[in-house]
Design an enzyme around this catalytic site. Structure first.
Site, PDB file in Angstrom:
ATOM      1  N   ARG A  36       0.571  -1.202  -0.137  1.00  0.00           N
ATOM      2  CA  ARG A  36      -0.075   0.021   0.074  1.00  0.00           C
ATOM      3  C   ARG A  36       0.906   1.115   0.031  1.00  0.00           C
ATOM      4  O   ARG A  36       1.911   1.219   0.616  1.00  0.00           O
ATOM      5  CB  ARG A  36      -0.889  -0.009   1.314  1.00  0.00           C
ATOM      6  CG  ARG A  36      -1.990  -1.027   1.227  1.00  0.00           C
ATOM      7  CD  ARG A  36      -3.064  -0.596   0.103  1.00  0.00           C
ATOM      8  NE  ARG A  36      -4.137  -1.839   0.255  1.00  0.00           N
ATOM      9  CZ  ARG A  36      -4.302  -2.650  -0.659  1.00  0.00           C
ATOM     10  NH1 ARG A  36      -3.429  -3.169  -1.432  1.00  0.00           N
ATOM     11  NH2 ARG A  36      -5.220  -3.537  -0.747  1.00  0.00           N
ATOM     12  N   ASP A  74       5.435  -0.565  -6.263  1.00  0.00           N
ATOM     13  CA  ASP A  74       4.348  -0.846  -7.177  1.00  0.00           C
ATOM     14  C   ASP A  74       2.925  -0.159  -6.809  1.00  0.00           C
ATOM     15  O   ASP A  74       1.861  -0.161  -7.414  1.00  0.00           O
ATOM     16  CB  ASP A  74       3.699  -2.167  -6.980  1.00  0.00           C
ATOM     17  CG  ASP A  74       2.619  -2.782  -7.870  1.00  0.00           C
ATOM     18  OD1 ASP A  74       2.722  -2.532  -9.212  1.00  0.00           O
ATOM     19  OD2 ASP A  74       1.860  -3.284  -7.503  1.00  0.00           O
ATOM     20  N   GLU A  87      -1.584   7.650  -5.667  1.00  0.00           N
ATOM     21  CA  GLU A  87      -1.829   7.049  -7.105  1.00  0.00           C
ATOM     22  C   GLU A  87      -3.316   7.111  -7.724  1.00  0.00           C
ATOM     23  O   GLU A  87      -3.485   6.980  -8.884  1.00  0.00           O
ATOM     24  CB  GLU A  87      -1.403   5.334  -6.766  1.00  0.00           C
ATOM     25  CG  GLU A  87      -2.457   4.681  -6.146  1.00  0.00           C
ATOM     26  CD  GLU A  87      -2.080   3.141  -5.855  1.00  0.00           C
ATOM     27  OE1 GLU A  87      -2.775   2.399  -6.392  1.00  0.00           O
ATOM     28  OE2 GLU A  87      -1.149   2.984  -5.308  1.00  0.00           O
ATOM     29  N   HIS A  92       0.621  -0.127  -9.708  1.00  0.00           N
ATOM     30  CA  HIS A  92      -0.208  -1.102  -9.031  1.00  0.00           C
ATOM     31  C   HIS A  92      -0.559  -2.648  -9.890  1.00  0.00           C
ATOM     32  O   HIS A  92      -1.948  -3.097  -9.975  1.00  0.00           O
ATOM     33  CB  HIS A  92      -1.370  -0.369  -8.543  1.00  0.00           C
ATOM     34  CG  HIS A  92      -2.045  -0.934  -7.397  1.00  0.00           C
ATOM     35  ND1 HIS A  92      -2.580  -0.453  -6.249  1.00  0.00           N
ATOM     36  CD2 HIS A  92      -2.204  -2.134  -6.904  1.00  0.00           C
ATOM     37  CE1 HIS A  92      -2.961  -0.887  -5.526  1.00  0.00           C
ATOM     38  NE2 HIS A  92      -2.809  -2.218  -5.577  1.00  0.00           N
TER      39      HIS A  92
END
EC number: 1.1.1.28
Length: 333
Positions: free
Chosen positions: A236, A260, A265, A297
């Site tokens: 996260r 990631d 985001e 992500h």
């Protein structure tokens, strides 16, 4: 006939949705590529339940609109439920499910691959080769087997990541406030995060976004880490204080960062910014660095995982609609 309506269905999900429909001829399935908002609730009119997936908040207004249309069965195709107004959901009598385990391997493999790429300086070497600079130095790599790998969070994903890194020959240590008895017997756990920070050459995060974990990677924790540490975050975005990581990269304390997820985001990832003004200068800076690997992500994004997310979510929703106990219910309220 039972009717289920699905929101935000992507092209890559449609083959698996068709597979589920073919196996459930007695269920009417309709879907849209739109997100679930107060304005799109009307699309689900007449449905017994909805299947959803989005980072956008499920607000009180959205939940009220669903309830006003007689829909209180909602199944997520993902894990996270922190974007649901749970107080409102409880008030309205919602039943909610998620898919907590769709493919630990997908995410763990991605974390391991990115960690190895950082250690081998792959991005810097790729950029050199693209310029036709085929000299070896100074992009010399480090072998995974020579590293101490620290794993924060030993749930499904963390455990698979540990197995992969051990397969490379690394020494693996771990920290979790909820210790796995089998892992504890094998001596993986250190006593504190500080102990892990002091020992680990590679640190990989596999914990949820709860208040106690927000910005757990910060200036103070980075200062406790080894010189040339590699940090991997596939969990996260809010776990990491991005500005602190940038300072660590600039100082040379952090050898490389694989991310990631990103704390800002939403509205940026899974969008095409080519030829457009990029909305986040800090993220653009990270993307440009030769020792930073950014993926939007997509650690989860495999055919295996996507199939499980679709099939399990629809199975869950049908169970709710039929008054059965769903396999993976979410505590509401």
């Amino acid at each position: 006939m039972t009717k289920i309506f699905a929101y935000a269905i992507r092209e890559d999900e449609k083959p698996f949705l068709k597979e589920w429909e073919d196996a459930h001829k007695d269920v009417e399935v309709e879907y849209t590529d739109k997100l679930l908002t107060p304005e799109t609730v009307a699309l689900a009119k007449g449905a017994d339940g909805v299947v959803v997936y989005q980072q956008l908040d499920y607000t009180a207004e959205t939940l009220q609109a669903l309830a006003d249309n007689g829909i209180t069965k909602m199944s997520l195709r993902n894990v996270g439920v922190d974007n649901i107004d749970m107080a409102k959901a409880k008030e309205l009598g919602f039943q909610i499910t998620n898919v907590p385990v769709y493919s630990p391997n997908a995410i763990a493999e991605h974390a391991a691959i990115q960690a190895a790429r950082i250690l081998r300086q792959d991005k810097a070497m790729d950029e050199k080769v693209a310029r036709h600079d085929l000299r070896w130095a100074p992009t010399i790599g480090r072998e995974v087997r020579d590293q101490v790998v620290g794993v924060i969070g030993t749930g499904h994903i963390g455990q698979v990541f540990m197995q992969i890194m051990e397969g490379f020959g690394a020494k693996v240590i771990a920290y979790d406030i909820f210790r796995n008895p089998e892992l504890e017997k094998k001596g993986y756990y250190v006593d504190s995060l500080d102990d892990l920070y002091k020992q680990a050459d590679v640190i990989s995060l596999h914990v949820p976004d709860v208040p106690a974990n927000v910005h757990m990677i910060n200036d103070e924790s980075i200062a406790k880490m080894k010189q040339d540490v590699v940090i991997v975050n596939v969990s996260r975005g809010p776990l990491v204080d991005t500005d602190a990581v940038i300072r660590g990269l600039d100082s040379g304390k952090i050898f490389g960062y694989a991310m990631d997820v990103y704390e800002g985001e939403v509205g940026i990832f899974n969008e095409d910014w080519e030829g457009k003004e990029f909305p986040d200068a800090r993220l653009a800076d990270l993307i440009a660095r030769p020792n930073v690997l950014v993926t939007p992500h997509t650690a989860f994004y495999t055919t295996h995982a996507v199939r499980n997310m679709v099939v399990k979510a629809f199975d869950n929703n049908l169970e709710l609609v039929e008054g059965k106990e769903a396999e993976t219910p979410v505590k509401v309220g």
